[in-house]
Design a protein around this motif. Sequence first.
Motif, PDB file in Angstrom:
ATOM      1  N   MET A  78      34.147  41.222  73.112  1.00  0.00           N
ATOM      2  CA  MET A  78      33.653  40.337  72.042  1.00  0.00           C
ATOM      3  C   MET A  78      34.700  39.308  71.615  1.00  0.00           C
ATOM      4  O   MET A  78      34.390  38.354  70.909  1.00  0.00           O
ATOM      5  N   ALA A  79      35.965  39.528  72.004  1.00  0.00           N
ATOM      6  CA  ALA A  79      37.045  38.658  71.513  1.00  0.00           C
ATOM      7  C   ALA A  79      37.017  37.290  72.201  1.00  0.00           C
ATOM      8  O   ALA A  79      36.686  37.183  73.379  1.00  0.00           O
ATOM      9  N   THR A  80      37.366  36.266  71.431  1.00  0.00           N
ATOM     10  CA  THR A  80      37.571  34.930  72.013  1.00  0.00           C
ATOM     11  C   THR A  80      39.001  34.460  71.734  1.00  0.00           C
ATOM     12  O   THR A  80      39.398  33.389  72.168  1.00  0.00           O
ATOM     13  N   THR A  81      39.749  35.270  70.979  1.00  0.00           N
ATOM     14  CA  THR A  81      41.148  34.969  70.668  1.00  0.00           C
ATOM     15  C   THR A  81      42.002  36.161  71.097  1.00  0.00           C
ATOM     16  O   THR A  81      41.480  37.240  71.357  1.00  0.00           O
ATOM     17  N   VAL A  82      43.298  35.950  71.150  1.00  0.00           N
ATOM     18  CA  VAL A  82      44.229  37.069  71.302  1.00  0.00           C
ATOM     19  C   VAL A  82      44.371  37.683  69.909  1.00  0.00           C
ATOM     20  O   VAL A  82      44.732  36.993  68.954  1.00  0.00           O
ATOM     21  N   THR A  83      44.048  38.953  69.774  1.00  0.00           N
ATOM     22  CA  THR A  83      43.890  39.577  68.460  1.00  0.00           C
ATOM     23  C   THR A  83      44.948  40.647  68.215  1.00  0.00           C
ATOM     24  O   THR A  83      45.078  41.584  69.003  1.00  0.00           O
ATOM     25  N   VAL A 169      42.860  41.315  74.066  1.00  0.00           N
ATOM     26  CA  VAL A 169      42.682  40.033  74.751  1.00  0.00           C
ATOM     27  C   VAL A 169      41.213  39.882  75.146  1.00  0.00           C
ATOM     28  O   VAL A 169      40.521  40.886  75.365  1.00  0.00           O
ATOM     29  N   PRO A 170      40.737  38.626  75.241  1.00  0.00           N
ATOM     30  CA  PRO A 170      39.354  38.413  75.701  1.00  0.00           C
ATOM     31  C   PRO A 170      39.263  38.572  77.220  1.00  0.00           C
ATOM     32  O   PRO A 170      40.286  38.603  77.910  1.00  0.00           O
ATOM     33  N   PRO A 171      38.052  38.664  77.757  1.00  0.00           N
ATOM     34  CA  PRO A 171      37.893  38.707  79.214  1.00  0.00           C
ATOM     35  C   PRO A 171      38.475  37.449  79.873  1.00  0.00           C
ATOM     36  O   PRO A 171      38.546  36.385  79.250  1.00  0.00           O
ATOM     37  N   GLU A 180      47.779  32.325  81.130  1.00  0.00           N
ATOM     38  CA  GLU A 180      47.834  31.937  79.708  1.00  0.00           C
ATOM     39  C   GLU A 180      47.980  33.158  78.809  1.00  0.00           C
ATOM     40  O   GLU A 180      48.755  33.143  77.845  1.00  0.00           O
ATOM     41  N   LEU A 181      47.271  34.221  79.140  1.00  0.00           N
ATOM     42  CA  LEU A 181      47.372  35.458  78.344  1.00  0.00           C
ATOM     43  C   LEU A 181      48.770  36.064  78.480  1.00  0.00           C
ATOM     44  O   LEU A 181      49.339  36.563  77.510  1.00  0.00           O
ATOM     45  N   GLY A 182      49.341  36.003  79.687  1.00  0.00           N
ATOM     46  CA  GLY A 182      50.701  36.503  79.896  1.00  0.00           C
ATOM     47  C   GLY A 182      51.719  35.742  79.074  1.00  0.00           C
ATOM     48  O   GLY A 182      52.616  36.350  78.453  1.00  0.00           O
ATOM     49  N   ARG A 183      51.572  34.421  79.032  1.00  0.00           N
ATOM     50  CA  ARG A 183      52.494  33.586  78.225  1.00  0.00           C
ATOM     51  C   ARG A 183      52.345  33.891  76.744  1.00  0.00           C
ATOM     52  O   ARG A 183      53.319  33.937  75.995  1.00  0.00           O
ATOM     53  N   ALA A 184      51.102  34.105  76.322  1.00  0.00           N
ATOM     54  CA  ALA A 184      50.854  34.443  74.912  1.00  0.00           C
ATOM     55  C   ALA A 184      51.509  35.784  74.570  1.00  0.00           C
ATOM     56  O   ALA A 184      52.163  35.914  73.527  1.00  0.00           O
ATOM     57  N   LEU A 185      51.356  36.780  75.446  1.00  0.00           N
ATOM     58  CA  LEU A 185      51.991  38.078  75.208  1.00  0.00           C
ATOM     59  C   LEU A 185      53.505  37.929  75.112  1.00  0.00           C
ATOM     60  O   LEU A 185      54.142  38.540  74.247  1.00  0.00           O
ATOM     61  N   GLN A 186      54.087  37.118  76.000  1.00  0.00           N
ATOM     62  CA  GLN A 186      55.543  36.921  75.972  1.00  0.00           C
ATOM     63  C   GLN A 186      55.992  36.367  74.613  1.00  0.00           C
ATOM     64  O   GLN A 186      56.922  36.893  73.986  1.00  0.00           O
ATOM     65  N   ALA A 187      55.308  35.339  74.137  1.00  0.00           N
ATOM     66  CA  ALA A 187      55.684  34.716  72.854  1.00  0.00           C
ATOM     67  C   ALA A 187      55.487  35.694  71.692  1.00  0.00           C
ATOM     68  O   ALA A 187      56.333  35.792  70.795  1.00  0.00           O
ATOM     69  N   ILE A 188      54.389  36.428  71.705  1.00  0.00           N
ATOM     70  CA  ILE A 188      54.090  37.370  70.620  1.00  0.00           C
ATOM     71  C   ILE A 188      55.120  38.499  70.597  1.00  0.00           C
ATOM     72  O   ILE A 188      55.638  38.859  69.534  1.00  0.00           O
ATOM     73  N   LEU A 189      55.423  39.054  71.759  1.00  0.00           N
ATOM     74  CA  LEU A 189      56.380  40.168  71.806  1.00  0.00           C
ATOM     75  C   LEU A 189      57.779  39.726  71.407  1.00  0.00           C
ATOM     76  O   LEU A 189      58.498  40.476  70.741  1.00  0.00           O
ATOM     77  N   GLN A 190      58.163  38.524  71.803  1.00  0.00           N
ATOM     78  CA  GLN A 190      59.483  38.037  71.387  1.00  0.00           C
ATOM     79  C   GLN A 190      59.557  37.900  69.865  1.00  0.00           C
ATOM     80  O   GLN A 190      60.571  38.235  69.241  1.00  0.00           O
ATOM     81  N   GLU A 191      58.475  37.452  69.258  1.00  0.00           N
ATOM     82  CA  GLU A 191      58.418  37.358  67.794  1.00  0.00           C
ATOM     83  C   GLU A 191      58.478  38.745  67.152  1.00  0.00           C
ATOM     84  O   GLU A 191      59.181  38.951  66.162  1.00  0.00           O
ATOM     85  N   MET A 192      57.746  39.700  67.723  1.00  0.00           N
ATOM     86  CA  MET A 192      57.771  41.075  67.192  1.00  0.00           C
ATOM     87  C   MET A 192      59.177  41.670  67.268  1.00  0.00           C
ATOM     88  O   MET A 192      59.643  42.324  66.325  1.00  0.00           O
ATOM     89  N   LEU A 193      59.868  41.435  68.369  1.00  0.00           N
ATOM     90  CA  LEU A 193      61.229  41.952  68.526  1.00  0.00           C
ATOM     91  C   LEU A 193      62.176  41.293  67.523  1.00  0.00           C
ATOM     92  O   LEU A 193      63.064  41.955  66.977  1.00  0.00           O
ATOM     93  N   ASP A 194      61.963  39.997  67.263  1.00  0.00           N
ATOM     94  CA  ASP A 194      62.781  39.300  66.249  1.00  0.00           C
ATOM     95  C   ASP A 194      62.559  39.917  64.865  1.00  0.00           C
ATOM     96  O   ASP A 194      63.504  40.118  64.104  1.00  0.00           O
TER      97      ASP A 194
END
Length: 209
Positions: A78-83, A169-171, A180-194
Amino acid sequence: MDNMKRNVVVTGFEPFGEHTVNASWVAVQELKKLGLGNDVDLHVLEVPVEYQAVQRIIPTLWKRYKPQLVVHVGLSGMATTVTLEKCGHNEGYKGLDNCGFCPDGHCCVDGGPHCIDSVIDMDSVCKRMAASGLGVAVSVSKDAGRYLCDFTYYTSLYLSHGRSAFIHVPPLGKPYSGEELGRALQAILQEMLDILARAEEEIQCQQRD
Protein backbone atom coordinates in the motif's frame (compact mmCIF):
# COMPACT_ATOMS: atom_id res chain seq x y z
CA MET A 1 37.49 3.59 20.48
CA ASP A 2 37.35 6.06 17.57
CA ASN A 3 39.13 3.69 15.18
CA MET A 4 36.81 0.78 15.86
CA LYS A 5 34.27 0.11 13.14
CA ARG A 6 30.60 0.17 14.04
CA ASN A 7 28.52 -2.87 13.15
CA VAL A 8 25.20 -2.20 11.47
CA VAL A 9 22.82 -5.01 10.50
CA VAL A 10 20.14 -4.49 7.84
CA THR A 11 17.56 -7.12 6.92
CA GLY A 12 15.08 -7.49 4.07
CA PHE A 13 12.41 -10.12 3.51
CA GLU A 14 11.94 -12.97 1.04
CA PRO A 15 9.00 -12.95 -1.42
CA PHE A 16 5.48 -13.59 -0.06
CA GLY A 17 1.92 -13.71 -1.35
CA GLU A 18 1.59 -12.02 -4.72
CA HIS A 19 4.96 -10.28 -4.27
CA THR A 20 7.23 -12.59 -6.28
CA VAL A 21 10.02 -10.02 -5.91
CA ASN A 22 10.34 -8.39 -2.50
CA ALA A 23 11.42 -4.77 -2.95
CA SER A 24 12.79 -4.72 0.61
CA TRP A 25 15.52 -7.26 -0.17
CA VAL A 26 16.30 -5.61 -3.52
CA ALA A 27 16.71 -2.26 -1.72
CA VAL A 28 18.92 -3.82 0.97
CA GLN A 29 21.17 -5.39 -1.67
CA GLU A 30 21.49 -1.98 -3.36
CA LEU A 31 22.39 -0.47 0.03
CA LYS A 32 25.08 -3.14 0.49
CA LYS A 33 26.69 -2.03 -2.81
CA LEU A 34 26.69 1.61 -1.66
CA GLY A 35 27.85 0.95 1.91
CA LEU A 36 27.62 3.30 4.89
CA GLY A 37 31.14 4.71 4.89
CA ASN A 38 34.55 3.41 5.92
CA ASP A 39 33.80 3.37 9.64
CA VAL A 40 30.77 1.06 9.37
CA ASP A 41 30.75 -2.71 8.81
CA LEU A 42 27.43 -3.37 7.09
CA HIS A 43 25.93 -6.85 7.41
CA VAL A 44 22.80 -7.74 5.41
CA LEU A 45 20.45 -10.69 5.66
CA GLU A 46 17.31 -11.91 3.89
CA VAL A 47 14.74 -13.01 6.48
CA PRO A 48 12.08 -15.65 5.77
CA VAL A 49 8.45 -14.54 6.02
CA GLU A 50 7.97 -16.97 8.92
CA TYR A 51 7.21 -16.09 12.54
CA GLN A 52 9.30 -18.90 14.02
CA ALA A 53 12.30 -18.10 11.80
CA VAL A 54 12.15 -14.47 12.98
CA GLN A 55 12.12 -15.58 16.62
CA ARG A 56 15.20 -17.71 15.94
CA ILE A 57 17.17 -15.31 13.70
CA ILE A 58 16.77 -11.89 15.35
CA PRO A 59 18.40 -12.84 18.70
CA THR A 60 21.36 -14.42 16.87
CA LEU A 61 21.99 -11.17 14.95
CA TRP A 62 22.31 -9.24 18.23
CA LYS A 63 24.56 -11.89 19.77
CA ARG A 64 26.80 -12.34 16.75
CA TYR A 65 27.39 -8.75 15.63
CA LYS A 66 26.69 -6.70 18.79
CA PRO A 67 25.49 -3.99 16.41
CA GLN A 68 25.17 -0.31 17.13
CA LEU A 69 21.97 -0.38 15.11
CA VAL A 70 19.71 -2.95 13.46
CA VAL A 71 17.38 -1.79 10.70
CA HIS A 72 14.71 -4.04 9.25
CA VAL A 73 13.30 -3.22 5.82
CA GLY A 74 9.95 -4.56 4.66
CA LEU A 75 7.60 -4.24 1.72
CA SER A 76 4.20 -2.59 1.97
CA GLY A 77 1.99 -3.09 -1.05
CA MET A 78 0.00 0.00 0.00
CA ALA A 79 3.00 2.32 0.47
CA THR A 80 3.92 4.99 -2.07
CA THR A 81 6.65 6.53 0.12
CA VAL A 82 9.58 5.19 2.09
CA THR A 83 7.97 4.91 5.53
CA LEU A 84 9.76 5.11 8.90
CA GLU A 85 7.96 3.08 11.54
CA LYS A 86 8.01 4.59 15.05
CA CYS A 87 7.03 1.51 17.06
CA GLY A 88 6.36 -2.20 17.11
CA HIS A 89 3.26 -3.92 18.52
CA ASN A 90 3.05 -7.07 20.63
CA GLU A 91 -0.46 -8.31 19.87
CA GLY A 92 -2.80 -8.86 16.94
CA TYR A 93 -0.86 -11.32 14.75
CA LYS A 94 -3.55 -13.32 12.98
CA GLY A 95 -2.17 -13.47 9.42
CA LEU A 96 -0.65 -16.81 8.35
CA ASP A 97 3.02 -16.74 7.30
CA ASN A 98 4.67 -18.49 4.32
CA CYS A 99 4.45 -21.80 6.26
CA GLY A 100 0.77 -21.31 7.08
CA PHE A 101 1.69 -20.68 10.73
CA CYS A 102 0.29 -18.13 13.17
CA PRO A 103 1.74 -17.48 16.67
CA ASP A 104 -0.02 -18.83 19.76
CA GLY A 105 -1.99 -16.06 21.43
CA HIS A 106 -1.36 -13.90 18.34
CA CYS A 107 1.50 -12.13 20.15
CA CYS A 108 5.30 -11.70 19.96
CA VAL A 109 6.47 -11.81 23.58
CA ASP A 110 4.26 -13.19 26.36
CA GLY A 111 3.83 -10.46 28.95
CA GLY A 112 5.76 -7.90 26.89
CA PRO A 113 4.67 -4.26 26.66
CA HIS A 114 1.79 -3.56 24.29
CA CYS A 115 3.98 -1.27 22.18
CA ILE A 116 7.71 -0.42 22.08
CA ASP A 117 9.04 2.81 20.55
CA SER A 118 12.36 3.11 18.77
CA VAL A 119 14.91 5.32 20.54
CA ILE A 120 15.45 7.03 17.17
CA ASP A 121 13.35 10.14 16.56
CA MET A 122 11.74 9.19 13.25
CA ASP A 123 10.12 12.62 12.83
CA SER A 124 13.57 14.21 12.96
CA VAL A 125 14.94 11.73 10.40
CA CYS A 126 11.96 12.39 8.14
CA LYS A 127 12.44 16.18 8.31
CA ARG A 128 16.14 15.82 7.49
CA MET A 129 15.35 13.65 4.48
CA ALA A 130 12.73 16.14 3.23
CA ALA A 131 15.33 18.91 3.41
CA SER A 132 18.10 16.85 1.81
CA GLY A 133 16.88 16.87 -1.78
CA LEU A 134 16.97 13.06 -1.77
CA GLY A 135 14.32 12.80 -4.49
CA VAL A 136 12.47 10.05 -2.61
CA ALA A 137 9.44 10.88 -0.45
CA VAL A 138 9.80 9.80 3.19
CA SER A 139 6.96 9.61 5.72
CA VAL A 140 6.40 8.40 9.31
CA SER A 141 3.96 5.77 10.59
CA LYS A 142 2.87 4.31 13.94
CA ASP A 143 1.42 1.08 12.53
CA ALA A 144 3.76 -1.46 10.92
CA GLY A 145 0.82 -3.68 9.96
CA ARG A 146 0.54 -6.63 12.43
CA TYR A 147 2.24 -9.07 10.07
CA LEU A 148 5.85 -10.25 9.78
CA CYS A 149 7.16 -6.69 9.51
CA ASP A 150 5.59 -5.54 12.78
CA PHE A 151 6.42 -8.89 14.42
CA THR A 152 10.10 -8.58 13.44
CA TYR A 153 10.27 -4.96 14.57
CA TYR A 154 8.75 -5.65 17.98
CA THR A 155 11.01 -8.66 18.53
CA SER A 156 14.07 -6.57 17.66
CA LEU A 157 12.99 -3.57 19.76
CA TYR A 158 12.36 -5.85 22.72
CA LEU A 159 15.83 -7.40 22.47
CA SER A 160 17.67 -4.13 21.78
CA HIS A 161 15.89 -1.86 24.29
CA GLY A 162 14.74 0.29 21.36
CA ARG A 163 17.97 0.41 19.29
CA SER A 164 16.21 -0.81 16.16
CA ALA A 165 14.45 0.79 13.25
CA PHE A 166 11.95 -0.40 10.66
CA ILE A 167 11.53 1.04 7.18
CA HIS A 168 8.72 0.12 4.80
CA VAL A 169 9.36 0.50 1.07
CA PRO A 170 6.80 0.46 -1.77
CA PRO A 171 6.85 -2.20 -4.50
CA LEU A 172 9.50 -1.72 -7.19
CA GLY A 173 8.53 0.84 -9.82
CA LYS A 174 5.67 2.23 -7.68
CA PRO A 175 7.25 4.72 -8.04
CA TYR A 176 10.93 4.03 -7.17
CA SER A 177 13.57 1.74 -8.62
CA GLY A 178 15.71 -0.56 -6.50
CA GLU A 179 18.64 1.84 -6.93
CA GLU A 180 16.58 4.79 -5.72
CA LEU A 181 15.38 2.82 -2.69
CA GLY A 182 18.98 1.78 -1.94
CA ARG A 183 20.13 5.41 -2.03
CA ALA A 184 17.25 6.41 0.23
CA LEU A 185 18.17 3.68 2.74
CA GLN A 186 21.80 4.86 2.70
CA ALA A 187 20.83 8.47 3.49
CA ILE A 188 18.30 7.45 6.17
CA LEU A 189 20.69 5.07 7.93
CA GLN A 190 23.50 7.61 7.93
CA GLU A 191 21.13 10.08 9.60
CA MET A 192 20.05 7.46 12.16
CA LEU A 193 23.69 6.71 13.00
CA ASP A 194 24.37 10.45 13.42
CA ILE A 195 21.42 10.74 15.82
CA LEU A 196 22.69 7.78 17.88
CA ALA A 197 26.24 9.16 17.93
CA ARG A 198 25.03 12.59 19.11
CA ALA A 199 22.92 10.97 21.85
CA GLU A 200 25.91 8.94 23.05
CA GLU A 201 28.14 12.02 23.10
CA GLU A 202 25.57 13.82 25.26
CA ILE A 203 25.46 10.88 27.70
CA GLN A 204 29.29 10.83 27.93
CA CYS A 205 29.37 14.58 28.53
CA GLN A 206 26.78 14.25 31.31
CA GLN A 207 28.80 11.45 32.91
CA ARG A 208 31.95 13.59 32.83
CA ASP A 209 30.08 16.54 34.35
